[in-house]
Design an enzyme around this catalytic site. Structure first.
Site: not given
Ligand code: PLP
Length: 393
Positions: A128, A213, A242
């Site tokens: 994700f 990520d 985050k």
């Molecule tokens: C939450 C998340 C995203 C996306 O971040 P947003 O601030 O919602 O755009 C991307 N990668 C990971 C691993 C995430 O947990």
């Protein structure tokens, strides 16, 4: 009739009036122990005095100037992140998705400037990286991409943990490999240390860029400032968001000088990215999250929560299957539908978040106290009993 808010979320009926530390107080006054933390965002809990002071102070001075001008708060936060990590340079965004988008552009520009055809970036099942057209294409997860074709080309998703598939795909056509050191939405799946090291070695061998990520697993969540530190490997590009803003929208791309060198004047920009408000809060969050003693405590408290959760798996083998994760990024794999457990926990005054692979995610604020961990475990225990009796929520 379609409601005024586009109905893309499966929302709880709860709305909150205020928060205090690890607690959220609903409109009716009911108190909830928040182990979802806005999906791992409220790293310092709610209404943290340091963050409130930083935001209020900055709000009375200047909110926004755009990146046409120097932004001292942004310069300071950028320098602190460079000091604390592998990175030589930082670009600030408003969200994780925008960080993923920039990483996609950086990879393309890197190879374009070298005049090399490198048409694929590899990701792994369960990935994700956000919800933009580029981020869903990069992750390649069916649940995100279904119905949104034609997808942006240049991405291949490989199975999770399949070394043969990775070896077969690893050649000089690969521009980059992108991976979450601990998958979040994918159901709290840590990549074992040998795999993180193996990916680094593989990228070095084929000349590809390695992207971590750390949007969910970074900023102290695993007991290190960034999860990959425990494997002693570094990426070329890292996505952060985050926890970095503690609830104020803020994200960042961190990169080595080589990976970022092609991003010269005019190649990228953002109106809001890294604005004074966001970076004032980011600096205040960094004051706490950058402290090694604070990070040690996260590791210790993570061990305690994990122990409690393992106890619950033993007491409720018909509800829970296993515990996984690192630090305060934990997941309980369920034998009943995870959403039933989330609903039952909410009914007991404990907020959790569902994840893929039938997992309930526990992502408490990193300031959580040991008594709150014990309280959360007691509430989850009652929730499991209710679910086993067939009375979810
Ligand atoms: C939450 C998340 C995203 C996306 O971040 P947003 O601030 O919602 O755009 C991307 N990668 C990971 C691993 C995430 O947990």
């Amino acid at each position: 009739m379609i409601p005024p808010l586009m109905p893309t979320y499966n929302r709880s009926k709860l709305a909150f009036d205020r928060g205090e530390g690890c607690w959220l107080i609903a409109e009716d006054g009911a108190r909830y122990l928040d182990f979802a933390a806005g999906i791992g965002v409220n790293a310092l809990g709610h209404a943290h005095p340091g963050l409130v002071a930083a935001l209020s102070e900055q709000a009375g001075r200047v909110w926004h100037t755009s990146n046409l001008y120097r932004i001292p708060q942004q310069e300071r936060l950028g320098a602190r992140l460079v000091d604390a990590t592998f990175a030589d340079t930082v670009f600030f965004t408003n969200s994780g998705t925008e960080a993923a988008e920039l990483a996609i552009k950086m990879v393309r520009k890197y190879w374009a400037d070298r005049d090399e055809e490198r048409p694929v970036t590899l990701s792994f099942a369960g990935a994700f990286h956000g919800r933009s057209t580029g981020a869903i294409a990069m992750a390649g997860t069916e649940k995100l991409t279904a119905g949104f074709g034609p997808l942006m080309p240049g991405f291949t998703q490989l199975p999770f943990g399949d070394h043969d598939a990775l070896e077969a795909a690893a050649d000089a056509r690969v521009a980059a490999i992108v991976v979450e050191p601990v998958q979040g939405e994918g159901g709290i799946r840590p990549l074992p240390t040998p795999c993180l090291r193996g990916l680094r070695a593989l990228c070095d061998r084929i000349g590809a860029l390695l992207i971590f990520d750390e949007i969910q697993c970074g900023m102290g969540r695993t007991g290190r400032l960034f999860a990959h530190e425990s494997a002693d490997v570094a990426p070329d590009i890292m996505l952060v968001a985050k926890g970095i803003g503690g609830g104020f929208p803020l994200g960042a791309v961190l990169a080595t000088e080589a990976a970022a060198a092609p991003m010269v004047v005019g190649t990228h920009g953002s109106t809001y990215g890294g604005n004074p408000l966001a970076c004032a809060v980011g600096n205040a969050a960094m004051d706490v999250l950058g402290d090694p003693d604070f990070l040690d405590a996260v590791g210790r408290k993570g061990g305690l929560l994990r122990q409690r959760l393992e106890g619950l798996v033993a007491t409720h083998p018909d509800v829970f299957e296993s515990v996984r994760g690192i630090g305060l990024m934990l997941g309980v794999k369920c034998r009943v539908p995870n959403r039933d457990v989330v609903a039952a926990a909410q009914a007991e005054g404990l907020l959790t978040a569902p994840g893929a692979d039938n997992v309930v995610r526990l992502l408490p604020p990193l300031i959580v106290a040991e008594e709150e961990i014990a309280e959360a475990a007691a509430r989850l225990d009652r929730a499991a009993t209710a679910v086993a009796r067939g009375a979810p929520g």
